[in-house]
Scaffold this motif. Structure first.
Motif, PDB file in Angstrom:
ATOM      1  N   VAL A  27     -39.972  37.656  26.064  1.00 52.96           N
ATOM      2  CA  VAL A  27     -40.927  37.033  25.133  1.00 52.96           C
ATOM      3  C   VAL A  27     -41.496  35.768  25.745  1.00 52.96           C
ATOM      4  O   VAL A  27     -40.782  34.844  26.093  1.00 52.96           O
ATOM      5  CB  VAL A  27     -40.339  36.769  23.723  1.00 52.96           C
TER       6      VAL A  27
ATOM      7  N   ALA B 296     -44.712  34.411  24.456  1.00 49.65           N
ATOM      8  CA  ALA B 296     -45.933  34.150  23.682  1.00 49.65           C
ATOM      9  C   ALA B 296     -45.920  32.778  23.023  1.00 49.65           C
ATOM     10  O   ALA B 296     -46.814  32.448  22.257  1.00 49.65           O
ATOM     11  CB  ALA B 296     -46.116  35.241  22.626  1.00 49.65           C
TER      12      ALA B 296
ATOM     13  N   ARG C  58     -45.981  28.514  22.740  1.00 44.42           N
ATOM     14  CA  ARG C  58     -46.953  27.521  23.220  1.00 44.42           C
ATOM     15  C   ARG C  58     -46.296  26.337  23.915  1.00 44.42           C
ATOM     16  O   ARG C  58     -46.972  25.440  24.401  1.00 44.42           O
ATOM     17  CB  ARG C  58     -47.827  27.002  22.050  1.00 44.42           C
ATOM     18  N   GLY C  59     -44.979  26.287  23.896  1.00 41.36           N
ATOM     19  CA  GLY C  59     -44.284  25.201  24.595  1.00 41.36           C
ATOM     20  C   GLY C  59     -44.624  23.828  24.055  1.00 41.36           C
ATOM     21  O   GLY C  59     -44.800  22.884  24.835  1.00 41.36           O
TER      22      GLY C  59
ATOM     23  N   ARG D  64     -42.854  21.571  22.452  1.00 39.23           N
ATOM     24  CA  ARG D  64     -41.908  20.475  22.688  1.00 39.23           C
ATOM     25  C   ARG D  64     -42.014  19.944  24.105  1.00 39.23           C
ATOM     26  O   ARG D  64     -41.686  18.805  24.378  1.00 39.23           O
ATOM     27  CB  ARG D  64     -40.471  20.939  22.390  1.00 39.23           C
TER      28      ARG D  64
ATOM     29  N   LYS E  96     -45.452  26.446  28.931  1.00 38.14           N
ATOM     30  CA  LYS E  96     -44.430  26.174  29.957  1.00 38.14           C
ATOM     31  C   LYS E  96     -44.078  27.382  30.812  1.00 38.14           C
ATOM     32  O   LYS E  96     -43.757  27.239  31.988  1.00 38.14           O
ATOM     33  CB  LYS E  96     -43.173  25.621  29.280  1.00 38.14           C
TER      34      LYS E  96
ATOM     35  N   ALA F 210     -46.914  34.836  15.699  1.00 37.34           N
ATOM     36  CA  ALA F 210     -46.842  33.401  15.407  1.00 37.34           C
ATOM     37  C   ALA F 210     -45.448  32.812  15.629  1.00 37.34           C
ATOM     38  O   ALA F 210     -45.327  31.617  15.891  1.00 37.34           O
ATOM     39  CB  ALA F 210     -47.283  33.163  13.974  1.00 37.34           C
TER      40      ALA F 210
ATOM     41  N   ARG G 264     -41.266  33.500  17.314  1.00 35.97           N
ATOM     42  CA  ARG G 264     -40.516  34.306  18.290  1.00 35.97           C
ATOM     43  C   ARG G 264     -40.129  35.643  17.683  1.00 35.97           C
ATOM     44  O   ARG G 264     -40.209  36.692  18.328  1.00 35.97           O
ATOM     45  CB  ARG G 264     -39.272  33.536  18.758  1.00 35.97           C
TER      46      ARG G 264
ATOM     47  N   ALA H  30     -38.625  31.475  28.873  1.00 29.21           N
ATOM     48  CA  ALA H  30     -38.332  30.073  29.183  1.00 29.21           C
ATOM     49  C   ALA H  30     -36.975  29.885  29.867  1.00 29.21           C
ATOM     50  O   ALA H  30     -36.560  28.753  30.099  1.00 29.21           O
ATOM     51  CB  ALA H  30     -38.397  29.251  27.896  1.00 29.21           C
TER      52      ALA H  30
HETATM   53  N1  CTP Z   1     -41.897  32.793  21.956  1.00 26.65           N
HETATM   54  C1  CTP Z   1     -42.740  33.872  21.721  1.00 26.65           C
HETATM   55  N2  CTP Z   1     -43.576  33.864  20.644  1.00 26.65           N
HETATM   56  C2  CTP Z   1     -43.599  32.811  19.809  1.00 26.65           C
HETATM   57  C3  CTP Z   1     -42.754  31.718  20.025  1.00 26.65           C
HETATM   58  C4  CTP Z   1     -41.892  31.733  21.113  1.00 26.65           C
HETATM   59  O1  CTP Z   1     -42.747  34.819  22.494  1.00 26.65           O
HETATM   60  N3  CTP Z   1     -44.451  32.841  18.791  1.00 26.65           N
HETATM   61  C5  CTP Z   1     -41.049  32.803  23.159  1.00 26.65           C
HETATM   62  C6  CTP Z   1     -41.348  31.636  24.082  1.00 26.65           C
HETATM   63  O2  CTP Z   1     -42.451  31.940  24.939  1.00 26.65           O
HETATM   64  C7  CTP Z   1     -40.042  31.422  24.797  1.00 26.65           C
HETATM   65  C8  CTP Z   1     -38.993  31.945  23.832  1.00 26.65           C
HETATM   66  O3  CTP Z   1     -39.704  32.624  22.807  1.00 26.65           O
HETATM   67  O4  CTP Z   1     -39.963  32.176  25.994  1.00 26.65           O
HETATM   68  C9  CTP Z   1     -38.131  30.808  23.264  1.00 26.65           C
HETATM   69  O5  CTP Z   1     -38.949  29.945  22.518  1.00 26.65           O
HETATM   70  P1  CTP Z   1     -39.131  28.375  22.745  1.00 26.65           P
HETATM   71  O6  CTP Z   1     -38.239  27.867  23.784  1.00 26.65           O
HETATM   72  O7  CTP Z   1     -39.131  27.755  21.410  1.00 26.65           O
HETATM   73  O8  CTP Z   1     -40.608  28.318  23.388  1.00 26.65           O
HETATM   74  P2  CTP Z   1     -41.953  27.820  22.725  1.00 26.65           P
HETATM   75  O9  CTP Z   1     -42.051  28.319  21.337  1.00 26.65           O
HETATM   76  O10 CTP Z   1     -43.041  28.178  23.669  1.00 26.65           O
HETATM   77  O11 CTP Z   1     -41.739  26.230  22.751  1.00 26.65           O
HETATM   78  P3  CTP Z   1     -41.914  25.217  21.528  1.00 26.65           P
HETATM   79  O12 CTP Z   1     -41.007  25.708  20.441  1.00 26.65           O
HETATM   80  O13 CTP Z   1     -41.504  23.903  22.094  1.00 26.65           O
HETATM   81  O14 CTP Z   1     -43.368  25.265  21.132  1.00 26.65           O
END
Ligand code: CTP
Ligand code: MG
Length: 393
Positions: free
Chosen positions: A8, A10, A12-13, A15, A23, A80, A82, A107
């Motif tokens: 996964v 998708a 937005r990274g 944090r 990221k 929207a 994970r 990630a």
């Molecule tokens: N992920 C995803 N779809 C989403 C949210 C997260 O596929 N709607 C994926 C991220 O790309 C990541 C993994 O789930 O590989 C773990 O999520 P996280 O570390 O929270 O990544 P992000 O959501 O991208 O970072 P943040 O929460 O900081 O925005």
């Protein structure tokens, strides 16, 4: 047993922040976090397919940061949260369902094949497997005023990583049920499984398998990789016989000459020695094993193809070519006037700066077969740096 992996990617990274984009597409020592998080699955013989899930509109980024591979399916769009993205990946696999699925965060770039094996050994009907790390700090439950209310028994707590492994049909059903009930924010697939009454066993996690969440994680990952460079060298040697003719190809340049080099391809001894040096640095056999002279495909082929291919293989193995040095051993022609053009040609084929390519030449002082102008020889050395992440540690 058919085993697929979902990555996964998708998110937005948020944090991590910054203007550099999500990221998973950032590079760590020359290779994207996403490509690294896929590598252990691509290399693992028990995994037959990988389903990436990316954000709608990230196709260009995705293509730039990953290389095509026979195990890699076309990416599908995530959602929207994970949880949505995982369900999109599971749904995409439904057409040809695997027996087992491993679900992994893009990630987490430092996954090792040994952890995949531990998970596959742990998963069975009705029971998923997730990697867990024991906690070492004392743990406190606090009240709203941040006053310690209780000390929690650490022995019963684990922090949990991905990949997490499940029987495909079971986790698909669990995800569908969670989505149907309006649940959208379950942070891992273990939570989805729990909700559906599936058991999950904890297998030993890997402390290196960190999730890049904050800028600090990114910086420490970069530091960790660069602090342990793994420098390898490869050597190459080649000779071709001189026969009547009027031109030779040396280090990619065609030069008028009083004789020609005999060979199945264009007989470019310089590029052949360099190709072997690159293959030597990654332990990938030699030029003959990749481009057998018995194969009519290579008849009169430009040796630039061989060199280019060897450079791609080095990069596929995670190596960065930092220097190439070739010595041509011949009585004639004089190499000096062509040296710079040769360096530029090699650099262009390999994809490095000209400063990282050295071309030298020496005569053999009239001694031996080179001295008698019966042939031309070449020696080469390639230096390749791998970053500090080793699969087999
Ligand atoms: N992920 C995803 N779809 C989403 C949210 C997260 O596929 N709607 C994926 C991220 O790309 C990541 C993994 O789930 O590989 C773990 O999520 P996280 O570390 O929270 O990544 P992000 O959501 O991208 O970072 P943040 O929460 O900081 O925005
Ligand atoms: Mg997130």
């Amino acid at each position: 047993m058919r085993i697929a992996a979902i990555i996964v990617a998708a998110g937005r990274g948020e944090r991590l922040g910054g203007e550099d984009g999500p990221k998973q597409y950032l590079r760590l020592a020359g290779k994207s976090i996403l490509a690294r998080s896929m590598a252990a699955f691509l290399d693992h013989e028990r995994i037959d397919r990988i389903q990436p899930v990316i954000h709608a509109g990230d196709d260009g980024l995705y293509r730039r940061q990953t290389l095509p591979h026979e195990k890699l399916l076309a990416p599908v769009a995530g959602g929207a949260t994970r949880q949505h993205s995982v369900l999109a990946g599971l749904t995409a696999l439904c057409g040809d369902p695997p027996d087992i699925v491993l679900i992994h965060d893009a990630a987490r770039p430092f996954l090792r094949p040994a952890l995949i094996d531990r998970l596959l050994d742990g998963v069975k009907a009705g029971t998923g497997a997730a990697p867990g790390l024991a906690l070492t700090d004392s743990l406190k439950r606090v009240n709203r005023e941040k006053r310690v209310a209780a000390t929690v028994d650490r022995d019963l707590l684990f922090s949990v990583q991905t990949p997490q492994a499940f029987i495909f049909a079971e986790i698909l059903k669990a995800h569908e049920a969670a989505a149907k009930s309006g649940e959208t924010r379950l942070s891992d697939d273990c939570a989805v499984a729990e909700r559906a009454g599936l058991a999950v066993t904890i297998v030993e996690g890997d402390p290196s398998n960190i999730k890049i969440t904050t800028r600090r994680d990114l910086e420490s990952a970069r530091q960790w990789l660069s602090a342990r460079p793994d420098v390898r060298t490869g050597q190459g040697y080649d000779v071709h016989r001189l026969v009547p003719g009027d031109k030779i190809t040396l280090c990619g340049l065609e030069l008028p000459h009083s004789a020609s080099l005999e060979g199945h391809s264009d007989a470019d001894v310089g590029l052949h020695a360099l190709t072997d040096a690159l293959l030597g640095a990654i332990g990938e056999g030699d030029i003959g094993s990749h481009f057998p002279p018995s194969d009519p495909k290579w008849k009169d082929a430009s040796s630039q193809i061989f060199l280019h291919r060897a450079a791609s293989l080095v990069r596929q193995c995670g190596g960065e070519i930092t220097h190439l040095d070739v010595t041509l051993i011949c009585e004639t022609p004089k190499i000096g006037p062509h040296r710079q053009a040769m360096r530029e040609r090699i650099a262009g084929v390999v994809g490095v700066e000209t400063a990282r390519v050295s071309v030298k030449a020496t005569t053999n002082e009239g001694v031996g077969f080179v001295g008698r102008k019966e042939g031309i020889a070449a020696l080469a050395t390639a230096t390749v740096i791998f970053d500090g992440f080793r699969h087999d540690e």
